[in-house]
Design a protein around this motif. Structure first.
Motif, PDB file in Angstrom:
ATOM      1  N   SER A  73      -6.325 -14.175 149.384  1.00  0.00           N
ATOM      2  CA  SER A  73      -6.482 -14.259 147.901  1.00  0.00           C
ATOM      3  C   SER A  73      -6.244 -13.011 147.295  1.00  0.00           C
ATOM      4  CB  SER A  73      -7.958 -14.510 147.610  1.00  0.00           C
ATOM      5  OG  SER A  73      -8.818 -13.354 148.098  1.00  0.00           O
ATOM      6  N   ASN A  74      -6.005 -12.950 146.180  1.00  0.00           N
ATOM      7  CA  ASN A  74      -5.206 -11.795 145.431  1.00  0.00           C
ATOM      8  C   ASN A  74      -6.428 -10.484 145.510  1.00  0.00           C
ATOM      9  OD1 ASN A  74      -3.180 -10.621 143.621  1.00  0.00           O
ATOM     10  ND2 ASN A  74      -4.823 -10.481 142.088  1.00  0.00           N
ATOM     11  N   ASP A  75      -7.793 -10.826 145.598  1.00  0.00           N
ATOM     12  CA  ASP A  75      -8.765  -9.933 145.435  1.00  0.00           C
ATOM     13  C   ASP A  75      -9.211  -9.357 146.890  1.00  0.00           C
ATOM     14  OD1 ASP A  75     -10.415 -11.816 146.456  1.00  0.00           O
ATOM     15  OD2 ASP A  75     -11.329 -12.187 144.676  1.00  0.00           O
ATOM     16  N   GLY A  76      -8.581  -9.997 148.005  1.00  0.00           N
ATOM     17  CA  GLY A  76      -8.754  -9.635 149.271  1.00  0.00           C
ATOM     18  C   GLY A  76     -10.042  -9.972 149.871  1.00  0.00           C
ATOM     19  N   LYS A  77     -10.729 -10.770 149.385  1.00  0.00           N
ATOM     20  CA  LYS A  77     -12.046 -11.141 149.835  1.00  0.00           C
ATOM     21  C   LYS A  77     -11.922 -12.546 150.714  1.00  0.00           C
ATOM     22  CE  LYS A  77     -14.652  -9.165 145.955  1.00  0.00           C
ATOM     23  NZ  LYS A  77     -15.506  -9.343 144.961  1.00  0.00           N
ATOM     24  N   THR A  78     -10.944 -13.127 150.403  1.00  0.00           N
ATOM     25  CA  THR A  78     -10.819 -14.541 151.173  1.00  0.00           C
ATOM     26  C   THR A  78      -9.586 -14.600 151.736  1.00  0.00           C
ATOM     27  OG1 THR A  78     -12.339 -15.560 149.720  1.00  0.00           O
ATOM     28  CG2 THR A  78     -11.170 -16.878 150.981  1.00  0.00           C
ATOM     29  N   ILE A  79      -9.394 -15.371 153.020  1.00  0.00           N
ATOM     30  CA  ILE A  79      -8.240 -15.582 153.563  1.00  0.00           C
ATOM     31  C   ILE A  79      -8.349 -17.228 153.478  1.00  0.00           C
ATOM     32  CG2 ILE A  79      -6.791 -15.289 155.791  1.00  0.00           C
ATOM     33  CD1 ILE A  79      -7.944 -12.586 155.815  1.00  0.00           C
ATOM     34  N   TYR A  80      -7.008 -17.704 153.557  1.00  0.00           N
ATOM     35  CA  TYR A  80      -6.928 -18.994 153.436  1.00  0.00           C
ATOM     36  C   TYR A  80      -5.883 -19.363 154.631  1.00  0.00           C
ATOM     37  CZ  TYR A  80      -8.831 -19.477 148.777  1.00  0.00           C
ATOM     38  OH  TYR A  80      -9.734 -19.379 147.606  1.00  0.00           O
ATOM     39  N   PHE A  81      -6.174 -20.812 155.082  1.00  0.00           N
ATOM     40  CA  PHE A  81      -5.134 -21.109 156.068  1.00  0.00           C
ATOM     41  C   PHE A  81      -5.104 -22.539 156.465  1.00  0.00           C
ATOM     42  CE2 PHE A  81      -9.237 -19.802 157.929  1.00  0.00           C
ATOM     43  CZ  PHE A  81      -9.510 -20.833 158.626  1.00  0.00           C
ATOM     44  N   VAL A  82      -4.011 -23.006 157.165  1.00  0.00           N
ATOM     45  CA  VAL A  82      -3.928 -24.340 157.610  1.00  0.00           C
ATOM     46  C   VAL A  82      -4.580 -24.416 158.939  1.00  0.00           C
ATOM     47  CG1 VAL A  82      -2.146 -26.221 158.348  1.00  0.00           C
ATOM     48  CG2 VAL A  82      -1.753 -24.792 156.398  1.00  0.00           C
ATOM     49  N   GLN A  83      -5.300 -25.376 159.097  1.00  0.00           N
ATOM     50  CA  GLN A  83      -6.193 -25.431 160.241  1.00  0.00           C
ATOM     51  C   GLN A  83      -6.091 -26.764 161.207  1.00  0.00           C
ATOM     52  OE1 GLN A  83     -10.500 -25.980 159.467  1.00  0.00           O
ATOM     53  NE2 GLN A  83     -11.114 -24.396 161.271  1.00  0.00           N
ATOM     54  N   GLY A  84      -6.277 -26.562 162.503  1.00  0.00           N
ATOM     55  CA  GLY A  84      -6.296 -27.605 163.093  1.00  0.00           C
ATOM     56  C   GLY A  84      -4.995 -27.931 164.249  1.00  0.00           C
ATOM     57  N   ASP A  85      -5.021 -28.455 165.356  1.00  0.00           N
ATOM     58  CA  ASP A  85      -4.190 -28.661 166.229  1.00  0.00           C
ATOM     59  C   ASP A  85      -3.079 -29.650 165.549  1.00  0.00           C
ATOM     60  OD1 ASP A  85      -5.470 -27.498 168.165  1.00  0.00           O
ATOM     61  OD2 ASP A  85      -6.227 -29.265 168.919  1.00  0.00           O
ATOM     62  N   LYS A  86      -3.010 -30.391 164.493  1.00  0.00           N
ATOM     63  CA  LYS A  86      -2.052 -31.091 163.826  1.00  0.00           C
ATOM     64  C   LYS A  86      -1.900 -30.539 162.296  1.00  0.00           C
ATOM     65  CE  LYS A  86      -3.085 -35.218 166.785  1.00  0.00           C
ATOM     66  NZ  LYS A  86      -3.267 -36.645 166.605  1.00  0.00           N
ATOM     67  N   GLN A  87      -2.388 -29.509 162.285  1.00  0.00           N
ATOM     68  CA  GLN A  87      -2.215 -28.618 160.916  1.00  0.00           C
ATOM     69  C   GLN A  87      -2.850 -29.934 159.682  1.00  0.00           C
ATOM     70  OE1 GLN A  87       0.683 -28.545 162.898  1.00  0.00           O
ATOM     71  NE2 GLN A  87      -0.640 -26.897 163.756  1.00  0.00           N
ATOM     72  N   GLU A  88      -3.910 -30.232 160.100  1.00  0.00           N
ATOM     73  CA  GLU A  88      -4.547 -31.352 159.135  1.00  0.00           C
ATOM     74  C   GLU A  88      -5.505 -30.974 158.002  1.00  0.00           C
ATOM     75  OE1 GLU A  88      -7.115 -31.539 162.862  1.00  0.00           O
ATOM     76  OE2 GLU A  88      -4.992 -30.974 162.276  1.00  0.00           O
ATOM     77  N   LYS A  89      -5.646 -29.784 158.036  1.00  0.00           N
ATOM     78  CA  LYS A  89      -6.789 -29.302 157.153  1.00  0.00           C
ATOM     79  C   LYS A  89      -6.333 -27.974 156.284  1.00  0.00           C
ATOM     80  CE  LYS A  89     -10.408 -30.649 160.586  1.00  0.00           C
ATOM     81  NZ  LYS A  89     -11.681 -30.177 161.198  1.00  0.00           N
ATOM     82  N   LEU A  90      -7.059 -27.803 155.382  1.00  0.00           N
ATOM     83  CA  LEU A  90      -7.179 -26.369 154.604  1.00  0.00           C
ATOM     84  C   LEU A  90      -8.454 -25.893 154.617  1.00  0.00           C
ATOM     85  CD1 LEU A  90      -4.800 -27.296 151.510  1.00  0.00           C
ATOM     86  CD2 LEU A  90      -4.032 -26.534 153.632  1.00  0.00           C
ATOM     87  N   ALA A  91      -8.464 -24.451 155.097  1.00  0.00           N
ATOM     88  CA  ALA A  91      -9.800 -23.804 155.206  1.00  0.00           C
ATOM     89  C   ALA A  91      -9.739 -22.362 154.763  1.00  0.00           C
ATOM     90  CB  ALA A  91     -10.139 -23.955 156.518  1.00  0.00           C
ATOM     91  N   GLN A  92     -10.869 -21.675 154.553  1.00  0.00           N
ATOM     92  CA  GLN A  92     -10.706 -20.230 154.227  1.00  0.00           C
ATOM     93  C   GLN A  92     -12.043 -19.424 155.074  1.00  0.00           C
ATOM     94  OE1 GLN A  92     -12.299 -21.230 150.140  1.00  0.00           O
ATOM     95  NE2 GLN A  92     -13.946 -19.967 150.623  1.00  0.00           N
ATOM     96  N   ILE A  93     -11.932 -18.350 155.179  1.00  0.00           N
ATOM     97  CA  ILE A  93     -12.782 -17.373 155.576  1.00  0.00           C
ATOM     98  C   ILE A  93     -13.081 -16.154 154.685  1.00  0.00           C
ATOM     99  CG2 ILE A  93     -10.697 -16.407 157.068  1.00  0.00           C
ATOM    100  CD1 ILE A  93     -12.732 -16.028 159.507  1.00  0.00           C
ATOM    101  N   SER A  94     -14.317 -15.995 154.764  1.00  0.00           N
ATOM    102  CA  SER A  94     -14.808 -14.926 154.100  1.00  0.00           C
ATOM    103  C   SER A  94     -14.456 -13.534 155.003  1.00  0.00           C
ATOM    104  CB  SER A  94     -16.342 -14.898 153.897  1.00  0.00           C
ATOM    105  OG  SER A  94     -16.752 -13.363 153.200  1.00  0.00           O
ATOM    106  N   VAL A  95     -13.681 -12.592 154.123  1.00  0.00           N
ATOM    107  CA  VAL A  95     -13.383 -11.594 154.930  1.00  0.00           C
ATOM    108  C   VAL A  95     -14.560 -10.509 155.186  1.00  0.00           C
ATOM    109  CG1 VAL A  95     -12.102  -9.231 154.446  1.00  0.00           C
ATOM    110  CG2 VAL A  95     -11.167 -11.164 153.892  1.00  0.00           C
ATOM    111  N   GLU A  96     -15.722 -10.670 154.092  1.00  0.00           N
ATOM    112  CA  GLU A  96     -16.984  -9.764 154.443  1.00  0.00           C
ATOM    113  C   GLU A  96     -17.831 -10.263 155.373  1.00  0.00           C
ATOM    114  OE1 GLU A  96     -18.762 -10.003 150.528  1.00  0.00           O
ATOM    115  OE2 GLU A  96     -17.341  -8.617 149.635  1.00  0.00           O
TER     116      GLU A  96
END
Length: 472
Positions: free
Chosen positions: A249-272
């Motif tokens: 994310s632009n503010d550096g607080k969140t990282i987004y990614f494509v998730q799963g063995d078949k790239q079937e999901k979108l998810a995010q993780i909190s950097v904090e």
């Protein structure tokens, strides 16, 4: 600026500091004066560019050979110089090389291995003079006679790729032909570099908007953060699911990614906190090229739609067919600010879609390529109403990335030259750099003012349209 000059402590009575250089008052004690005494010596100076700065080096012509002041060259290269009972010992400023030299003796040692001067070092007016090329290379430096340039440290030799800029203006690159992982960090001065990391999982990483951090998934699926100043790697969270297409994310607080063995999901993780949260679980596979807008409200990604299997009512093997009529890559848009929002298709054409970007005005740019290669690549912009227009370039687009709300695009001209453009919202493309050499990779600094490219495996820094080679 030249490297810092410093002199090792030794036999103060034998060293004389004059004008920032070290003058030698006597040869080593086990070399007779007759061995180094010379006649018909002509003094002079020659200007060399040392680490980009012109320096007049003191010389003598002795027996048809031009020799250079040992103390001055050592000082300009930042090397330590000590006179002892066995002659001179020099150490480069990084502590990588040790050189032993005796006045009047052709043989010298580099890191314990014997080498030979063409002509023995000479003492003249209480100063020792040596062959320049052999002294520079013995200390790990690099000399180019054609351009009269010297670098304190020779540029690394090899094939390089995967360029990333850090916040301090340094450039990080991977030596792809090394036996083990070697990530180097280069300053803007050729020859000024350090080994940054040897972590094999950190070869490629997503860079934060402030260019302070990188993020990558290790072999277990765990997300790791790498400090782009120090190279220190730290784990983030405990989730070990498959993660691809990582984006900050632009503010550096969140990282987004494509998730799963078949790239079937979108998810995010909190950097904090390291907490993982689902963003989209529509079970549609083969997602890639995830992008998030600067305001964090919109995501764009590509779905690779495969063929559809069909058969008759009895589901016999002979009746099985695959319909590829709708197979291809399509762009989708997701509203991140609305709970349970559904993705919206931005495209329907069956062209290949590469390098999507969300621009500051909300439009979406991507590189369109004909799957059969019959038509040239084009750079396209999708407006808010869904209409698509092509950006006119004087070259066929091959790559693009978002910078400061606009784009930097590279392309190939009809004569095979590579051209790099800046494309601001609604403005005509501005040419930043042109070269007749092949370019396999482009990277843009945080503020967009500098470029780096890989050409024939070499890393080049581009400033004001001119290239400076950082590797050999």
């Amino acid at each position: 600026m030249t490297n810092s000059k410093w002199i090792g402590a030794a036999l103060a009575s034998a060293l004389l500091v004059t004008g920032g250089a070290v003058g030698v008052l006597a040869p080593s004690s086990n070399v007779s004066a007759a061995a180094v005494k010379t006649t018909a010596v002509q003094e002079g100076s020659t200007t060399w560019s040392i680490n980009g700065t012109p320096v007049a080096l003191s010389t003598i012509n002795s027996g048809g050979y031009k020799l250079y002041s040992l103390s001055q060259v050592a000082g300009e290269l930042g090397a330590g110089l000590v006179l002892g009972s066995n002659g001179f010992q020099l150490n480069d400023s990084k502590g990588l090389h040790t050189v032993q030299i005796q006045a009047g003796v052709k043989s010298y040692q580099v890191d314990g291995e014997a080498q030979q001067f063409t002509v023995a070092p000479v003492v003249h007016n209480n100063k020792t003079y040596v062959e320049l090329t052999k002294l520079v290379t013995a200390l790990g430096g690099e000399l180019e006679a054609d351009t009269s340039s010297i670098l304190s440290f020779a540029r690394p030799v090899g094939q390089f790729d995967t360029l990333h800029w850090s916040a301090d203006g340094s450039l990080i690159a991977n030596q792809s032909d090394a036996e083990s992982t070697l990530l180097y960090k280069f300053s803007q001065t050729p020859g000024n570099f350090d080994l940054f990391s040897s972590n094999s999982s950190a070869v490629d990483y997503a860079v934060s908007a402030d260019h302070e951090w990188g993020a990558f998934s290790d072999e277990t699926g765990l997300l790791q953060l790498i400090n782009l100043s120090s190279g220190v790697v730290t784990p983030l969270g405990k989730d070990t699911s498959v993660k691809t297409d990582i984006v900050w994310s632009n503010d550096g607080k969140t990282i987004y990614f494509v998730q799963g063995d078949k790239q079937e999901k979108l998810a995010q993780i909190s950097v904090e906190t390291g907490a993982v949260k689902a963003v989209l679980e529509d079970k549609v596979e083969n997602k890639s090229e995830l992008r998030v807008s600067a305001d964090g409200k919109t995501a764009v990604y590509i779905v690779n739609i495969t063929g559809t299997a069909k058969n008759d009512a009895d589901s016999t093997e002979d009746s099985l067919t695959v319909d590829y009529s709708k197979a291809g890559e399509q762009l989708f848009k997701l509203d991140l600010g609305t709970k349970d929002a559904k993705p919206v298709a931005l495209t329907t054409a069956l062209d290949n879609k590469l390098y999507p970007e969300i621009l500051s005005n909300g439009t979406v740019a991507y590189l369109s390529a004909d799957p059969e290669g019959k038509t040239a690549n084009t750079l396209k912009i999708i407006a808010a109403d869904g209409t698509s227009t092509a950006v006119t370039l004087s070259a066929e687009a091959t790559w693009s990335t978002g910078v400061n709300g606009g784009l930097v695009v590279s392309g190939l001209t009809a004569d095979g030259s590579t051209v790099i453009y800046s494309v601001a919202n609604g403005a005509a493309p501005v040419e930043l750099y042109r070269t007749a050499e092949d370019v396999s990779e482009v990277s843009v600094s945080k503020d967009g003012s500098r470029l780096a490219v890989v050409s024939d495996g070499k890393v080049l820094l581009i400033q004001s349209g001119k290239a400076v080679q950082l590797t050999n």
